[in-house]
Enzyme design. Structure first.
Site, PDB file in Angstrom:
ATOM      1  N   LYS A   1       0.833  -1.202   0.000  1.00 48.79           N
ATOM      2  CA  LYS A   1       0.000   0.000   0.000  1.00 48.79           C
ATOM      3  C   LYS A   1       0.870   1.257   0.000  1.00 48.79           C
ATOM      4  O   LYS A   1       1.870   1.326   0.705  1.00 48.79           O
ATOM      5  CB  LYS A   1      -0.909  -0.004   1.230  1.00 48.79           C
TER       6      LYS A   1
ATOM      7  N   GLY B   1      -8.355   3.999  10.041  1.00 45.36           N
ATOM      8  CA  GLY B   1      -9.012   2.757   9.662  1.00 45.36           C
ATOM      9  C   GLY B   1      -8.894   2.361   8.203  1.00 45.36           C
ATOM     10  O   GLY B   1      -9.487   1.360   7.791  1.00 45.36           O
ATOM     11  N   THR B   2      -8.110   3.091   7.423  1.00 45.55           N
ATOM     12  CA  THR B   2      -8.032   2.763   5.988  1.00 45.55           C
ATOM     13  C   THR B   2      -7.438   1.375   5.748  1.00 45.55           C
ATOM     14  O   THR B   2      -7.929   0.623   4.904  1.00 45.55           O
ATOM     15  CB  THR B   2      -7.207   3.810   5.224  1.00 45.55           C
ATOM     16  N   GLY B   3      -6.373   1.038   6.466  1.00 50.17           N
ATOM     17  CA  GLY B   3      -5.725  -0.258   6.254  1.00 50.17           C
ATOM     18  C   GLY B   3      -6.623  -1.420   6.640  1.00 50.17           C
ATOM     19  O   GLY B   3      -6.741  -2.414   5.900  1.00 50.17           O
ATOM     20  N   CYS B   4      -7.261  -1.316   7.809  1.00 47.60           N
ATOM     21  CA  CYS B   4      -8.196  -2.352   8.261  1.00 47.60           C
ATOM     22  C   CYS B   4      -9.325  -2.514   7.250  1.00 47.60           C
ATOM     23  O   CYS B   4      -9.705  -3.628   6.882  1.00 47.60           O
ATOM     24  CB  CYS B   4      -8.801  -1.974   9.616  1.00 47.60           C
TER      25      CYS B   4
END
Length: 270
Positions: A178, A213-216
């Protein structure tokens, strides 16, 4: 709708009391995709938009019991892992994935924050590398996690590709590095590799400070799409689209970094 017509996905991750990441974000993401969400909580955090105040790990046996209870009764078509925190939990999660033959496993290797702060110790990092990543359908490290897993410095797109190749050799079926922590034009540019095919995935950059919270969410959305029978690259592309739109509806709540808008169709109507 018949009893078995809705797929189920499992999140194995920590609880975020602020509701922006972890189990809470994952379950909202599953629901958005019309996938039944189940969970195995690994740790409980006291946190808000300003940061994490406290983290308490659950016993590894408790994590194992949750996974078994879900899979043996409901069954799951996909799973994602998030914050596993320590070597004992990582080992038991890897053991259960193998023993229960869980398929479509998305490993979000939560080791280093987007700002570069290491979140787990070296023993846990080694266990993640040796026990869990080889079971992954796709592993989704950020820049700093990719550096740790590949032992390479990442400054540009060629570095991202080299790191993806190294991580692929750990045994994952596919790697998605990412680019959220990259700078300049590479911010938000991801690199995909599945052993044969390279893809550079780009999207519209969203100018917001509320990115918690983007990665989760990305990992959960990939798992949800896999549960819906998408192929892996399609699942990744659709998950990236979902996160981008959710960023456009990010929530400006609290005094710090707010979460993305997981339920943006409802926000758009308000």
């Amino acid at each position: 709708m018949t009893k078995s017509s809705i797929p189920a996905a499992l999140t194995i991750a920590g609880s975020d009391s602020g509701g922006g990441a972890g189990i809470q974000a994952d379950l909202r993401t599953f629901a958005f995709h019309c996938v039944h969400g189940t969970s195995a909580i690994t740790c409980v955090t006291a946190q808000n938009t300003l940061g994490v105040k406290r983290v308490d790990a659950l016993p590894a046996a408790a994590v194992m019991a949750q996974i078994q209870a879900v899979v043996e009764d409901i069954g799951v078509q996909a799973a994602k892992t998030g914050m596993l925190l320590n070597q004992e939990i990582i080992a038991v999660v890897a053991q259960q994935i193998k023993q229960l033959n869980i398929q479509n496993v998305v490993v979000d290797p939560v080791m280093v924050s987007r700002t570069g702060a290491q979140l787990i110790d070296e023993t846990a990092v080694a266990s993640l590398r040796e026990l869990l990543i080889p079971l992954a359908t796709v592993v989704t490290p950020n820049k700093y996690e990719a550096q740790l897993l590949s032992s390479l410095e990442i400054h540009n797109i060629d570095d991202m590709r080299a790191a993806a190749g190294q991580i692929y050799r750990l045994g994952a079926k596919a790697v998605l590095i990412k680019g959220g922590a990259m700078s300049g034009n590479l911010r938000g540019v991801d690199v995909w590799f599945d052993g044969q095919r390279w893809e550079t995935l780009t999207t519209t950059q969203v100018d917001t400070d509320n990115t918690h919270g983007t990665g989760c969410t990305l990992a959960a959305a990939i798992a949800a799409n896999l549960a819906l029978d998408c192929d892996v690259l399609t699942a990744v592309r659709q998950a990236k689209e979902y996160v981008t739109t959710a960023l456009q509806y990010a929530l400006d709540i609290g005094k710090g970094q707010g979460p993305i808008g997981h339920f943006f169709p409802l926000l758009a109507k308000s």
